[in-house]
Design an enzyme around this catalytic site. Structure first.
Site, PDB file in Angstrom:
ATOM      1  N   GLY A 114      -6.252 -13.405  12.656  1.00 51.41           N
ATOM      2  CA  GLY A 114      -7.107 -12.672  11.738  1.00 51.41           C
ATOM      3  C   GLY A 114      -8.360 -13.416  11.369  1.00 51.41           C
ATOM      4  N   TYR A 173       0.837  -1.193   0.000  1.00 48.81           N
ATOM      5  CA  TYR A 173       0.000   0.000   0.000  1.00 48.81           C
ATOM      6  C   TYR A 173       0.886   1.263   0.000  1.00 48.81           C
ATOM      7  CZ  TYR A 173      -3.973  -3.102   0.896  1.00 48.81           C
ATOM      8  OH  TYR A 173      -4.931  -4.082   0.792  1.00 48.81           O
ATOM      9  N   LYS A 214      -6.883 -30.729   3.381  1.00 51.06           N
ATOM     10  CA  LYS A 214      -8.268 -30.451   3.756  1.00 51.06           C
ATOM     11  C   LYS A 214      -8.601 -30.928   5.172  1.00 51.06           C
ATOM     12  CE  LYS A 214      -9.754 -28.308   0.121  1.00 51.06           C
ATOM     13  NZ  LYS A 214     -11.006 -28.633  -0.535  1.00 51.06           N
TER      14      LYS A 214
END
Length: 646
Positions: free
Chosen positions: A319, A174, A432
């Protein structure tokens, strides 16, 4: 206590935190269109505070309305109008003894002109991000100076609202990161050139915030410890950057990595292991004295504890774990890990966000909707009345969970010997295991609520009538689509379901998998170890429902395994050792060798069974593949919402 380090108190500047758990910034799209903190985003953050998180860092928060739009409905600190709702946000978090920072953000070249009402995006230098594909306008020196003031203004607004501190987003490619990195900063004025000039932009921001907000107002800077791009910042570079930032008097460094151009390094899919980038934070921590926060793709509390014990960081960033379960912290603290819904790494949250919608979570249907679908909004009018849930897949279990919380007597019927439904196929491909954990968690939640589960029981109308139920939930899944073509009934034709369930074993075969969706590709990866495999897809691309990084990594593994991908072809007929295909664009026929055919072209609703039950019962609803084919998250969300009002 099981996790002593995780739940020990911590300190950032003069701010004491009740534990070492930080919820890092994640864009949500839950704010109002004006950038104010909406009821939805306030409740969203309050649920994570209530769930035990020590420090919450808000989503990327806009400091510039003209060129700094990072996403739609983005939290903002661009003017005084944002203060009143930020006060409410701070109060909501503080009443749970949790602290909150606002993350100050400008996307620079990592945004789109369409978000800026058609204006050209801006950056330190006119170099396009390869992901965005738009050439930015170079900011003038005067514009850089003005932008610094906007960051400072954002911090003042946050402090005025009672926010505990701010974080400067200098990571992930950014704007601030763009000034720091030689990869994106080619300027020749005072904001470009040598190390100190490239650091000037963030230096002026930090000094401005210190001057206006005072020396004791906590401030963190988030950095990418490695950009993972040629010519970009390396760990050696960011050690120097971290030391320099510390010398400016900041209170913490939040270590992440990557930019938009380095793909999965910022936000990792399920195939990337927990803690894979711990050496980045550990190296930074060894070179500074201020606290280090770090994200490490953490899913499990024991991994977080181990990273703290190893000295990787002082605080752990959880998060997506907080997206999946707002009570992540408290469930770890009070020994309820079996009830903790973990992020499965499917990346659906960011896939949805990239469409301009507020984020969604596959395993948490309440995210962003807690304000009107939370437990306090449940009408608990079950009064012990019986509800039959037919099918123990993700949708059936979610419906049973909600109905049990509403006070109904839930009786769930599952024809197999175990719960999970399609999850018991979805967890068989590589990487998975978190799907298996989701099944176990949903089952544990039902057990905790006292729901009655009848395994090895294929429900029929008469069986359900004997219960005299108040209502029925049909979550019976779908059946594989079998095309009507010559040779479809040959013994060398199987379904992906038969492969993944272990009903058939294939070795040393030449296999054609028909269907390039998620199931087809993952089945190909399972079979490629012992067979020659080709995936046939009628469309122009495969795996289109997957998030970009998940798709890219899966296709990379398939390529390494020697799996051939053939798009633009559809199956026309099947023989003993070859198949006939048609080119979808021309209808030309092509024959190719294949001694085994695996069908992975989706599922269809079980209409006959649905009609039978709908005829027999007045109050009945269908969810998941029983109604229409969809993804795991579709089934969970639909079941949750229908059970909420059932």
């Amino acid at each position: 206590m099981k996790y002593e380090r995780l739940f020990s108190k911590g300190q950032i500047g003069n701010l004491q935190l009740k534990n070492r758990i930080v919820m890092p910034a994640m864009g949500t799209g839950f704010a109002s269109s004006t950038g104010e903190a909406s009821d939805e985003i306030i409740r969203y953050y309050e649920e994570r505070a209530k769930g035990g998180c020590g420090l919450i860092i808000t989503e990327i928060t806009r400091i510039d309305d003209e060129t700094g739009v990072g996403m739609s409905n983005q939290l903002s600190v661009t003017g005084g109008k944002h203060i009143p709702r930020l006060v409410r946000l701070a109060d909501a978090v503080h009443r749970h003894d949790t602290k909150i920072f606002v993350q100050l953000h400008h996307p620079g070249r990592e945004t789109y002109g369409r978000l800026l009402n058609g204006k050209q995006i801006v950056a330190p230098s006119p170099i396009a991000c390869k992901v965005v594909g738009e050439v930015p306008r170079e900011l003038t020196t005067a514009e850089c100076e003005a932008m610094v003031k906007k960051f400072v203004t954002g911090a003042v607004i946050a402090k005025t609202a009672g926010i505990d501190g701010v974080e400067i987003h200098a990571a992930h490619g950014y704007l601030v990161n763009q000034f720091i990195s030689p990869y994106t900063n080619k300027r020749t004025d005072k904001y470009g050139g040598d190390f100190y000039n490239r650091m000037r932009f963030v230096t002026e921001i930090i000094q401005g915030i210190r001057f206006t907000c005072g020396p004791k107002f906590p401030m963190s800077v988030r950095i990418s410890a490695n950009e993972f791009i040629e010519g970009g910042l390396t760990l050696q570079d960011t050690v120097k950057i971290a030391r320099y930032l510390e010398s400016l008097g900041i209170d913490a460094i939040n270590v992440s990595c990557g930019t938009y151009e380095s793909g999965y390094s910022i936000i990792e899919p399920a195939c990337i292991p927990e803690g894979w980038k711990k050496d980045l934070a550990k190296t930074i921590k060894a070179n500074v004295k201020i606290p280090v926060i770090a994200v490490n793709n953490i899913k499990h509390p024991e991994v977080a504890e181990a990273l703290l014990e190893e000295g990787v960081s002082d605080f752990v960033g959880i998060g997506r774990g907080h997206l999946a379960d707002p009570e992540w912290s408290n469930k770890a603290k009070y020994g309820k890990e079996e009830l903790l819904r973990k992020c499965i790494g499917c990346m659906n949250c960011f896939k949805v966000a990239n469409t301009g919608r507020p984020i969604e979570c596959t395993v948490n249907p309440l995210i962003g909707r807690e304000e009107f679908l939370g437990d306090d909004k449940l009408v608990k009018d079950g009064n012990g009345r019986t509800v039959a849930v037919i099918g123990g897949g993700p949708g059936g279990m979610q419906a049973a969970y909600v109905l049990a919380k509403r006070g109904f007597r839930v009786v769930l019927f599952e024809k197999e010997a175990f719960l999970g439904g399609t999850l018991n196929l979805a967890d068989k491909p590589l990487h998975k295991q978190l799907i298996t954990e989701l099944t176990n968690t949903q089952a544990a939640q039902l057990q905790a609520l006292g729901a009655e589960v009848r395994l090895n029981t294929e429900a029929n109308v008469q069986m359900i009538k004997e219960l005299k139920p108040y209502g029925v939930i049909l979550a019976v899944g779908g059946t594989p689509v079998i095309p009507s073509i010559p040779g479809i009934d040959r013994p060398n034709v199987h379904t992906a379901e038969e492969v993944l369930s272990g009903k058939i074993e294939l070795k040393d075969r030449n296999i054609a998998i028909i269907g390039g969706g998620v199931t087809g590709l993952e089945t190909a990866e399972v079979l490629a170890k012992d067979n020659k495999v080709a995936v046939i897809e009628m469309m122009d691309a495969v795996g289109t429902s997957l998030y970009a990084s998940v798709r890219a990594l899966l296709l990379k593994r398939l390529n390494e395994a020697g799996v051939e991908i053939l798009t633009g072809h559809c199956l026309d007929s099947i023989g003993a050792d070859e198949i006939a295909l048609k080119v979808t664009s021309t209808a030309f026929e092509v024959n190719r060798k294949a001694d085994t055919v695996i069908l992975a072209i989706g599922v269809k609703p079980r209409k006959d069974l649905v009609n039978e039950f709908e005829t027999a019962f007045d109050k009945i609803i269908s969810v998941g593949d029983a109604l229409r084919p969809g993804l795991i998250g579709d089934a969970i969300r639909e079941a949750n919402d229908k059970a909420f009002v059932f």
